[in-house]
Design a protein around this motif. Structure first.
Motif, short mmCIF file in Angstrom:
data_model
loop_
_atom_site.label_atom_id
_atom_site.label_comp_id
_atom_site.label_asym_id
_atom_site.label_seq_id
_atom_site.Cartn_x
_atom_site.Cartn_y
_atom_site.Cartn_z
N SER A 3 0.81 -1.22 0.00
CA SER A 3 0.00 0.00 0.00
C SER A 3 0.85 1.27 0.00
N ASP A 4 2.18 1.14 0.18
CA ASP A 4 3.03 2.32 0.17
C ASP A 4 3.82 2.45 -1.13
N ALA A 5 3.51 1.63 -2.13
CA ALA A 5 4.22 1.67 -3.40
C ALA A 5 3.34 2.31 -4.47
N TRP A 6 3.99 3.02 -5.41
CA TRP A 6 3.24 3.50 -6.57
C TRP A 6 2.88 2.31 -7.45
N ASP A 7 1.77 2.41 -8.15
CA ASP A 7 1.31 1.32 -9.02
C ASP A 7 2.11 1.21 -10.30
N TYR B 87 3.04 10.57 -12.82
CA TYR B 87 2.93 12.02 -12.67
C TYR B 87 2.02 12.25 -11.47
N TYR B 88 2.42 13.13 -10.55
CA TYR B 88 1.52 13.41 -9.43
C TYR B 88 1.62 14.85 -8.97
N ILE B 89 0.54 15.26 -8.31
CA ILE B 89 0.48 16.57 -7.66
C ILE B 89 0.23 16.31 -6.17
N GLU B 90 0.51 17.30 -5.36
CA GLU B 90 0.21 17.20 -3.93
C GLU B 90 -0.90 18.18 -3.58
N LEU B 91 -1.84 17.70 -2.77
CA LEU B 91 -2.96 18.50 -2.31
C LEU B 91 -3.10 18.37 -0.81
N PRO C 75 -9.64 6.06 4.75
CA PRO C 75 -10.06 7.45 4.86
C PRO C 75 -8.88 8.41 4.83
N ALA C 76 -9.10 9.56 4.22
CA ALA C 76 -8.18 10.69 4.32
C ALA C 76 -8.90 11.74 5.15
N VAL C 77 -8.16 12.47 5.96
CA VAL C 77 -8.77 13.39 6.90
C VAL C 77 -8.18 14.79 6.78
N PHE C 78 -8.84 15.74 7.42
CA PHE C 78 -8.38 17.12 7.42
C PHE C 78 -6.92 17.18 7.86
N GLY C 79 -6.13 17.94 7.10
CA GLY C 79 -4.72 18.09 7.41
C GLY C 79 -3.81 17.14 6.67
N ASP C 80 -4.35 16.05 6.11
CA ASP C 80 -3.52 15.14 5.33
C ASP C 80 -3.01 15.85 4.08
N THR C 81 -1.80 15.55 3.69
CA THR C 81 -1.30 15.94 2.37
C THR C 81 -1.39 14.69 1.51
N LEU C 82 -2.05 14.83 0.37
CA LEU C 82 -2.25 13.69 -0.53
C LEU C 82 -1.43 13.87 -1.79
N GLN C 83 -0.89 12.77 -2.28
CA GLN C 83 -0.20 12.73 -3.56
C GLN C 83 -1.16 12.06 -4.54
N VAL C 84 -1.62 12.83 -5.52
CA VAL C 84 -2.62 12.36 -6.47
C VAL C 84 -1.90 12.08 -7.79
N LYS D 145 0.79 11.34 2.05
CA LYS D 145 2.22 11.62 2.04
C LYS D 145 2.90 11.20 3.34
N SER D 146 2.25 11.37 4.46
CA SER D 146 2.88 11.11 5.76
C SER D 146 3.33 9.66 5.94
N ASP D 147 2.57 8.71 5.40
CA ASP D 147 2.94 7.30 5.58
C ASP D 147 3.02 6.53 4.27
N GLY D 148 2.73 7.20 3.14
CA GLY D 148 2.81 6.54 1.84
C GLY D 148 1.69 5.56 1.55
N ARG D 149 0.72 5.47 2.42
CA ARG D 149 -0.37 4.50 2.23
C ARG D 149 -1.31 4.94 1.12
N THR D 150 -1.69 4.01 0.27
CA THR D 150 -2.66 4.28 -0.78
C THR D 150 -4.05 4.33 -0.16
N VAL D 151 -4.75 5.46 -0.39
CA VAL D 151 -6.08 5.62 0.18
C VAL D 151 -7.19 5.49 -0.87
#
Length: 157
Positions: free
Chosen positions: A4-8, A13-17, A76-85, A107-113
């Motif tokens: 779950s912490d690896a890219w597929d 290409y990704y952005i951070e939100l 789940p992703a929650v308020f304050g998370d930084t996501l790599q999309v 981003k904090s743990d690399g887990r795919t959500v």
């Protein structure tokens, strides 16, 4: 099954939100509809990185519009998370349609959500009807190296 912490794929290409307060629903996680906003934002950034702009679309009288989404909400992703999309093209028939894959990691743990696939069809902007994909689209929207045409790689989807 993928870690779950690896890219597929090797180099997506990704952005951070940053998850904003307005993205959160009554269950205190990112609302399911908000993920579609994230996908659209990443797809447009990727499109522009490939050299296509809204002006390009207008000049060609062509656009790719969503025909179908396949969505997998994994954690789940929650308020304050930084996501790599992340996004990449998995398939393009060179005529009318293409598939784009998405993977969202915390981003904090690399887990795919979240994972998704979106099927797009090419239309004429002036009338909204299907049209053959311009060569510029065929060239720009090539499948990513190592992309799985049937879905997200390594995901089991």
């Amino acid at each position: 099954m993928a870690r779950s912490d690896a890219w597929d794929i090797d180099v997506p290409y990704y952005i951070e939100l940053d998850v904003a307060a307005d993205d959160i629903d009554r269950l205190e996680h990112v609302n399911n509809s908000v993920y579609l906003k994230y996908l659209e934002r990443a797809a447009w950034h990727h499109t522009e990185a490939l050299g296509l702009t809204w002006d390009s679309y207008r000049e060609l009288d062509a656009a790719c519009v969503v025909h179908r989404h396949e969505l997998d909400y994994l954690q789940p992703a929650v308020f304050g998370d930084t996501l790599q999309v992340a996004t990449w093209i998995t398939q393009n028939d060179g005529r009318l349609a293409m598939w784009r894959a998405f993977q969202i990691r915390r981003k904090s743990d690399g887990r795919t959500v979240f994972r998704a696939r979106t099927h797009y069809v090419c239309i004429r902007l002036s009338n909204g009807r299907p049209r053959r994909m311009p060569q510029l689209f065929v060239d720009a929207y090539r499948p990513a190296p190592g992309a799985n045409p049937g879905g997200n790689d390594r995901s089991g989807n």
